[in-house]
Design a protein around this motif. Structure first.
Motif, mmCIF file in Angstrom:
data_model
loop_
_atom_site.group_PDB
_atom_site.id
_atom_site.type_symbol
_atom_site.label_atom_id
_atom_site.label_comp_id
_atom_site.label_asym_id
_atom_site.label_seq_id
_atom_site.Cartn_x
_atom_site.Cartn_y
_atom_site.Cartn_z
ATOM 1 N N LEU A 129 0.828 -1.201 0.000
ATOM 2 C CA LEU A 129 0.000 0.000 0.000
ATOM 3 C C LEU A 129 0.867 1.259 0.000
ATOM 4 C CD1 LEU A 129 -2.935 -0.781 2.454
ATOM 5 C CD2 LEU A 129 -3.189 0.293 0.220
ATOM 6 N N MET A 130 1.875 1.287 0.834
ATOM 7 C CA MET A 130 2.746 2.450 0.910
ATOM 8 C C MET A 130 3.497 2.670 -0.401
ATOM 9 S SD MET A 130 1.803 3.067 3.932
ATOM 10 C CE MET A 130 2.766 4.373 4.667
ATOM 11 N N GLU A 131 3.921 1.576 -1.008
ATOM 12 C CA GLU A 131 4.622 1.680 -2.295
ATOM 13 C C GLU A 131 3.689 2.183 -3.398
ATOM 14 O OE1 GLU A 131 6.115 -2.244 -2.760
ATOM 15 O OE2 GLU A 131 7.710 -1.985 -1.244
ATOM 16 N N GLU A 132 2.422 1.794 -3.316
ATOM 17 C CA GLU A 132 1.449 2.284 -4.289
ATOM 18 C C GLU A 132 1.275 3.794 -4.182
ATOM 19 O OE1 GLU A 132 -2.232 0.155 -3.976
ATOM 20 O OE2 GLU A 132 -1.280 -1.801 -4.264
ATOM 21 N N PHE A 133 1.259 4.283 -2.936
ATOM 22 C CA PHE A 133 1.150 5.736 -2.756
ATOM 23 C C PHE A 133 2.374 6.444 -3.320
ATOM 24 C CE2 PHE A 133 2.602 9.372 -0.230
ATOM 25 C CZ PHE A 133 1.624 10.286 -0.607
ATOM 26 N N VAL A 134 3.559 5.928 -3.034
ATOM 27 C CA VAL A 134 4.791 6.555 -3.525
ATOM 28 C C VAL A 134 4.775 6.648 -5.048
ATOM 29 C CG1 VAL A 134 7.296 6.293 -3.720
ATOM 30 C CG2 VAL A 134 6.176 5.908 -1.523
ATOM 31 N N LYS A 135 4.385 5.559 -5.686
ATOM 32 C CA LYS A 135 4.337 5.565 -7.149
ATOM 33 C C LYS A 135 3.298 6.567 -7.653
ATOM 34 C CE LYS A 135 3.794 2.628 -11.217
ATOM 35 N NZ LYS A 135 2.976 3.647 -11.925
ATOM 36 N N ALA A 136 2.111 6.573 -7.033
ATOM 37 C CA ALA A 136 1.054 7.490 -7.462
ATOM 38 C C ALA A 136 1.480 8.941 -7.256
ATOM 39 C CB ALA A 136 -0.227 7.194 -6.687
ATOM 40 N N ALA A 137 2.178 9.206 -6.133
ATOM 41 C CA ALA A 137 2.645 10.566 -5.869
ATOM 42 C C ALA A 137 3.685 10.994 -6.900
ATOM 43 C CB ALA A 137 3.215 10.654 -4.460
ATOM 44 N N LYS A 138 4.565 10.080 -7.260
ATOM 45 C CA LYS A 138 5.574 10.392 -8.280
ATOM 46 C C LYS A 138 4.924 10.660 -9.632
ATOM 47 C CE LYS A 138 9.522 7.916 -6.312
ATOM 48 N NZ LYS A 138 10.452 6.758 -6.476
ATOM 49 N N ASP A 139 3.860 9.927 -9.927
ATOM 50 C CA ASP A 139 3.160 10.094 -11.203
ATOM 51 C C ASP A 139 2.230 11.308 -11.196
ATOM 52 O OD1 ASP A 139 4.431 7.833 -12.097
ATOM 53 O OD2 ASP A 139 2.730 6.493 -11.736
ATOM 54 N N ASP A 141 -0.773 11.527 -9.820
ATOM 55 C CA ASP A 141 -2.213 11.236 -9.862
ATOM 56 C C ASP A 141 -2.704 10.584 -8.564
ATOM 57 O OD1 ASP A 141 -0.998 8.790 -10.112
ATOM 58 O OD2 ASP A 141 -1.942 8.253 -12.013
ATOM 59 N N HIS A 142 -1.995 10.831 -7.469
ATOM 60 C CA HIS A 142 -2.349 10.194 -6.194
ATOM 61 C C HIS A 142 -3.738 10.597 -5.712
ATOM 62 C CE1 HIS A 142 -0.366 14.007 -5.320
ATOM 63 N NE2 HIS A 142 -1.109 14.063 -4.221
ATOM 64 N N TYR A 143 -4.095 11.877 -5.815
ATOM 65 C CA TYR A 143 -5.403 12.310 -5.312
ATOM 66 C C TYR A 143 -6.528 11.669 -6.117
ATOM 67 C CZ TYR A 143 -9.173 15.165 -3.490
ATOM 68 O OH TYR A 143 -10.346 15.574 -2.898
ATOM 69 N N ALA A 144 -6.359 11.622 -7.416
ATOM 70 C CA ALA A 144 -7.382 11.017 -8.274
ATOM 71 C C ALA A 144 -7.556 9.535 -7.973
ATOM 72 C CB ALA A 144 -7.020 11.217 -9.747
ATOM 73 N N MET A 145 -6.505 8.915 -7.410
ATOM 74 C CA MET A 145 -6.557 7.494 -7.085
ATOM 75 C C MET A 145 -7.037 7.244 -5.655
ATOM 76 S SD MET A 145 -3.085 6.163 -9.001
ATOM 77 C CE MET A 145 -3.423 4.444 -8.630
ATOM 78 N N GLY A 146 -7.362 8.339 -4.927
ATOM 79 C CA GLY A 146 -7.927 8.180 -3.597
ATOM 80 C C GLY A 146 -7.021 8.570 -2.447
ATOM 81 N N TRP A 147 -5.769 8.912 -2.760
ATOM 82 C CA TRP A 147 -4.810 9.241 -1.712
ATOM 83 C C TRP A 147 -4.895 10.712 -1.322
ATOM 84 C CZ3 TRP A 147 -2.374 5.317 0.568
ATOM 85 C CH2 TRP A 147 -2.197 4.124 -0.139
ATOM 86 N N PRO A 148 -4.510 11.066 -0.078
ATOM 87 C CA PRO A 148 -4.501 12.466 0.337
ATOM 88 C C PRO A 148 -3.291 13.197 -0.238
ATOM 89 C CG PRO A 148 -3.655 11.102 2.102
ATOM 90 C CD PRO A 148 -4.119 10.162 1.022
ATOM 91 N N ASN A 149 -3.305 14.514 -0.105
ATOM 92 C CA ASN A 149 -2.186 15.327 -0.593
ATOM 93 C C ASN A 149 -1.115 15.502 0.475
ATOM 94 O OD1 ASN A 149 -3.003 15.945 -3.294
ATOM 95 N ND2 ASN A 149 -4.545 17.330 -2.465
ATOM 96 N N SER A 150 -0.758 14.426 1.150
ATOM 97 C CA SER A 150 0.227 14.522 2.223
ATOM 98 C C SER A 150 0.919 13.188 2.436
ATOM 99 C CB SER A 150 -0.450 14.963 3.529
ATOM 100 O OG SER A 150 0.433 14.838 4.622
ATOM 101 N N ALA A 151 2.232 13.184 2.214
ATOM 102 C CA ALA A 151 3.012 11.976 2.499
ATOM 103 C C ALA A 151 3.049 11.707 3.997
ATOM 104 C CB ALA A 151 4.428 12.126 1.954
ATOM 105 N N TYR A 152 3.022 12.778 4.793
ATOM 106 C CA TYR A 152 3.036 12.621 6.255
ATOM 107 C C TYR A 152 1.799 11.872 6.720
ATOM 108 C CZ TYR A 152 3.301 13.816 11.215
ATOM 109 O OH TYR A 152 3.349 13.744 12.589
#
Length: 246
Positions: A129-139, A141-152
């Motif tokens: 899950l954490m790796e998925e966020f890292v990849k989405a943040a790098k790309d 499109d993390h927010y569109a995929m459901g993640w918040p705008n904060s790595a913290y």
């Protein structure tokens, strides 16, 4: 080898960690280890506590490096024996570590929250899950995929989820019964990390973590819980109650 009660505080040279060491030195019946990544800063912190008549032990520990962790673990085992039944583990989370903070675009955020809160979630799946966020943040499109705008936020939600996984593992370990793990929100504290904007003192931020570290051996509640700064248990899965902000 000396069989004694021991307490270990990571990042103990400043901030909340330093305040926890101070309170444990005052209340804990055993040896308190102040650990820090930097030996000089760690020993300076010990000297500061010595001025108040407190005598923590010191050891270098950088939890970002496996070799450092192994060296400290080997030292503890050699000097004190393995960590024993009835141990207390306190993971410092945050209000940002509450599951509701996964608040990206729906319905994807709901699905991510469901994966985090799965009672059978494994450590491997959590890492995924954490790796998925890292990849989405790098790309981007993390927010569109459901993640918040904060790595913290994601990192602290991960800590809270890991707490539940660890408790489940200890519950299954019959060779070391009574080990309790909790995650705690210490409050919004005046530290370097908050740019000194937090309204609470480090001593106030140490209250709940120290309370959990000192849970008596005949008390295994709370266990595997998300604990608020006032020592109350807050449901990790449901929305935060009204007034629970910082």
């Amino acid at each position: 080898m000396s069989i004694q009660n021991i307490a270990v505080v990571t990042g103990g040279n400043k901030g909340i960690g330093f305040a926890i060491v101070k309170e444990l030195c005052e209340k804990f019946d055993g040896i308190v280890y102040l650990t820090a990544r930097d030996e000089s800063r760690g020993k300076t912190a010990v000297q500061e506590l010595n001025k108040h008549g407190l005598n923590p032990a010191f050891h270098v520990l950088d939890i970002d490096y496996e070799e450092s962790i192994k060296k400290f673990k080997d030292y503890i085992v050699e000097k004190h024996g393995a960590l024993r039944p009835g141990a207390r583990v306190v993971n410092l989370s945050s209000v940002c570590g509450h599951l509701s903070k996964i608040n990206g675009k729906e319905p994807y955020a709901t699905k991510i929250r469901g994966r985090f809160s799965n009672p059978d979630l494994t450590e491997k799946e959590l890492c995924q899950l954490m790796e998925e966020f890292v990849k989405a943040a790098k790309d981007g499109d993390h927010y569109a995929m459901g993640w918040p705008n904060s790595a913290y936020v994601v990192s602290k939600v991960g800590v809270s989820a890991l707490t539940r996984i660890q408790q489940r593992a200890f519950d299954a370990d019959t060779s070391r019964p009574g080990i309790v793990v909790n995650a705690v929100h210490p409050g919004y504290v005046d530290t370097d990390m908050t740019s000194h904007k937090g309204p609470l003192t480090t001593e106030e931020g140490a209250v709940a973590p120290t309370y959990l570290a000192l849970l008596p051996s005949n008390n295994d509640v709370p266990k595997g819980a998300f604990v608020w700064k006032d020592k109350t248990v807050v449901s990790w899965k449901k929305d935060l109650p009204s007034g629970y902000t910082f």
